[in-house]
Enzyme design. Structure first.
Site, PDB file in Angstrom:
ATOM      1  CG  ASP A   1      44.843  37.656  38.756  1.00  8.66           C
ATOM      2  OD1 ASP A   1      45.179  37.459  37.564  1.00  8.66           O
ATOM      3  OD2 ASP A   1      44.588  36.723  39.524  1.00  8.66           O
TER       4      ASP A   1
ATOM      5  CG  ASP B   1      49.234  35.657  38.421  1.00 10.44           C
ATOM      6  OD1 ASP B   1      48.765  36.224  39.433  1.00 10.44           O
ATOM      7  OD2 ASP B   1      48.669  34.714  37.857  1.00 10.44           O
TER       8      ASP B   1
ATOM      9  CG  ASP C   1      47.789  26.196  31.427  1.00  7.87           C
ATOM     10  OD1 ASP C   1      48.366  27.180  30.918  1.00  7.87           O
ATOM     11  OD2 ASP C   1      46.744  26.315  32.084  1.00  7.87           O
TER      12      ASP C   1
END
Length: 176
Positions: free
Chosen positions: A21, A23, A88
């Site tokens: 996907d 983002d 992260d």
């Protein structure tokens, strides 16, 4: 407004994988995005994100740049650089600007991709303690990209594995 493809899609393209996907990160706020896209749906309780729908099962997740954490709030809007520092792993903190076809990197993620290095932003022990699901993400990214898990990180994963009992089952299942 400025918008960038961010995170896993950029990482995947750089390592030769097809992204699952795309983002988007932007300086537009959720209410501004809602006004721009009639098909937009605001979701999330802690930090509002926007799903812009292009069909029944097709959407793009759009987030507003987040500010660095401040005492008492995790949901402040900020700059792209602040947003990058909240992510992260360095390989997930890359932004692709599609008009000029440029990668924006504030944290050394592009070098880490080139060197096949998996590295958290900040201290790895603190990162795993703050959000134990990052341990699963580390294993997932290593398997997915073929990057080795650094020795110190691997030892830490073993020592701190009990932290994985803290997050909700739903959150762990979603990540797995």
């Amino acid at each position: 407004f400025h918008a960038y493809i961010v995170g896993g899609a950029v990482r995947d393209l750089l390592v030769g994988r097809k992204p699952k996907d795309f983002d988007i990160a932007t300086d537009a706020t959720p209410p501004q995005l809602r006004r721009l896209f009639r098909s937009a749906r605001l979701i999330g309780r802690r930090f509002r994100i926007v799903h812009v729908y292009f069909g029944p099962e097709r959407w793009v997740e759009v987030t507003t740049f987040r500010a660095e954490k401040q005492e008492g709030s995790e949901n402040l809007f900020g700059t792209m650089e602040e947003d990058a520092r909240r992510r992260d792993f360095t390989i997930n903190a890359l932004y692709y600007e599609p008009i000029d076809e440029q990668i924006v990197d504030y944290v050394g993620g592009l070098d880490d991709v080139r060197r096949r290095k998996l590295r958290t932003l900040g201290d790895v022990e603190a990162a795993f303690a703050e959000d134990p699901v990052r341990m699963i993400r580390a294993l997932k990214y290593a398997a997915y990209t073929g990057f080795p898990i650094p020795l110190g990180m691997g030892q830490l994963l073993k020592r701190q594995r009990r932290l994985l009992l803290e997050p909700s089952r739903e959150r762990v299942t979603e990540e797995v």
